[in-house]
Design a protein around this motif. Sequence first.
Motif, short mmCIF file in Angstrom:
data_model
loop_
_atom_site.label_atom_id
_atom_site.label_comp_id
_atom_site.label_asym_id
_atom_site.label_seq_id
_atom_site.Cartn_x
_atom_site.Cartn_y
_atom_site.Cartn_z
N ASN A 1 7.93 -8.67 -9.08
CA ASN A 1 8.05 -7.65 -8.05
C ASN A 1 8.49 -8.29 -6.73
O ASN A 1 8.35 -9.50 -6.55
CB ASN A 1 6.71 -6.94 -7.85
CG ASN A 1 6.27 -6.20 -9.09
OD1 ASN A 1 7.06 -5.84 -9.94
ND2 ASN A 1 4.98 -5.97 -9.20
N THR B 1 8.53 -7.42 -2.27
CA THR B 1 8.11 -6.55 -1.17
C THR B 1 8.68 -7.07 0.14
O THR B 1 8.63 -8.26 0.41
CB THR B 1 6.57 -6.50 -1.05
OG1 THR B 1 6.01 -6.05 -2.29
CG2 THR B 1 6.12 -5.57 0.06
N THR C 1 9.66 -1.86 -1.74
CA THR C 1 9.19 -2.61 -2.89
C THR C 1 10.14 -2.43 -4.06
O THR C 1 10.76 -1.38 -4.22
CB THR C 1 7.77 -2.18 -3.35
OG1 THR C 1 7.76 -0.78 -3.60
CG2 THR C 1 6.73 -2.50 -2.30
N GLU D 1 9.72 -2.75 -8.06
CA GLU D 1 8.74 -2.82 -9.13
C GLU D 1 9.49 -3.21 -10.40
O GLU D 1 10.29 -2.42 -10.92
CB GLU D 1 8.09 -1.44 -9.27
CG GLU D 1 6.79 -1.40 -9.98
CD GLU D 1 6.23 0.01 -9.95
OE1 GLU D 1 5.80 0.45 -11.03
OE2 GLU D 1 6.24 0.67 -8.89
N GLU E 1 8.65 -3.65 -13.54
CA GLU E 1 8.45 -2.84 -14.74
C GLU E 1 9.04 -1.46 -14.52
O GLU E 1 8.56 -0.68 -13.71
CB GLU E 1 6.97 -2.72 -15.08
CG GLU E 1 6.74 -2.03 -16.41
CD GLU E 1 5.30 -2.09 -16.87
OE1 GLU E 1 4.90 -1.14 -17.56
OE2 GLU E 1 4.59 -3.04 -16.53
N GLU F 1 12.06 -1.00 -13.27
CA GLU F 1 13.08 -1.16 -12.24
C GLU F 1 13.03 -0.03 -11.21
O GLU F 1 14.00 0.69 -11.00
CB GLU F 1 14.49 -1.28 -12.84
CG GLU F 1 14.71 -2.54 -13.65
CD GLU F 1 14.38 -2.36 -15.12
OE1 GLU F 1 14.55 -1.26 -15.67
OE2 GLU F 1 13.94 -3.35 -15.74
N TRP F 2 11.90 0.12 -10.56
CA TRP F 2 11.70 1.14 -9.53
C TRP F 2 11.81 0.53 -8.15
O TRP F 2 11.30 -0.56 -7.89
CB TRP F 2 10.32 1.78 -9.66
CG TRP F 2 10.25 2.80 -10.73
CD1 TRP F 2 9.82 2.63 -12.02
CD2 TRP F 2 10.63 4.17 -10.63
NE1 TRP F 2 9.91 3.81 -12.72
CE2 TRP F 2 10.40 4.78 -11.88
CE3 TRP F 2 11.15 4.95 -9.60
CZ2 TRP F 2 10.66 6.12 -12.13
CZ3 TRP F 2 11.41 6.28 -9.85
CH2 TRP F 2 11.16 6.85 -11.09
N HIS G 1 10.88 1.54 -4.13
CA HIS G 1 10.10 2.46 -3.30
C HIS G 1 10.35 2.11 -1.84
O HIS G 1 10.32 0.93 -1.46
CB HIS G 1 8.61 2.35 -3.61
CG HIS G 1 8.28 2.51 -5.06
ND1 HIS G 1 8.30 3.73 -5.70
CD2 HIS G 1 7.93 1.60 -6.00
CE1 HIS G 1 7.96 3.57 -6.97
NE2 HIS G 1 7.75 2.27 -7.18
N SER H 1 11.29 7.19 -3.95
CA SER H 1 11.38 6.30 -5.11
C SER H 1 12.68 6.54 -5.85
O SER H 1 13.11 7.69 -6.03
CB SER H 1 10.20 6.54 -6.05
OG SER H 1 8.99 6.24 -5.38
N ASN I 1 14.84 5.10 -9.37
CA ASN I 1 14.78 4.32 -10.60
C ASN I 1 16.18 3.85 -10.98
O ASN I 1 17.14 4.60 -10.93
CB ASN I 1 14.19 5.19 -11.73
CG ASN I 1 13.99 4.40 -13.00
OD1 ASN I 1 14.44 4.80 -14.06
ND2 ASN I 1 13.29 3.30 -12.92
#
Length: 134
Positions: free
Chosen positions: A29, A31, A48, A50, A52, A54-55, A57, A98, A100
């Motif tokens: 990840n 941030t 951020t 993420e 897992e 591929e998100w 935010h 968010s 994806n």
Amino acid sequence: MNKFRAGGIVVAAAALVALANSPALAGTNATSWGQSKKETCSASSVGTFEAEGEWFHVKDVCEDHMSAVIKVDVAPYKSDGGYDFTIWNPGGNGTTKSVNKKYDEGTGVCIQAGLGEYSSGEWGLWGAWSCGKA
């Protein structure tokens, strides 16, 4: 149980442990915190990545009448400050946008959070780049 069967079980278990701890299976990840123009806020935004799923935010964390934004640079990385795309969150303080995406496992992803005026596209007060892997 004969010694070959027991040995095979131990070898198989060791292989599974090695596979589970393999860097190719574990994303990282990232941030980044955008700087604030308001003295009462320690940051304007937080972006951020993420690994897992591929998100991305983008959260607005300061009531400063500005929008939160992140720059995203996906490997192969751009030179001279380039990036692949931006994600804006014009929703105001406390909101999160968010998005994806889909990347191959192990693909490098870097983000940089900042603030801006969504309607004009002017931006600044960027935080540090932070990088992870899908």
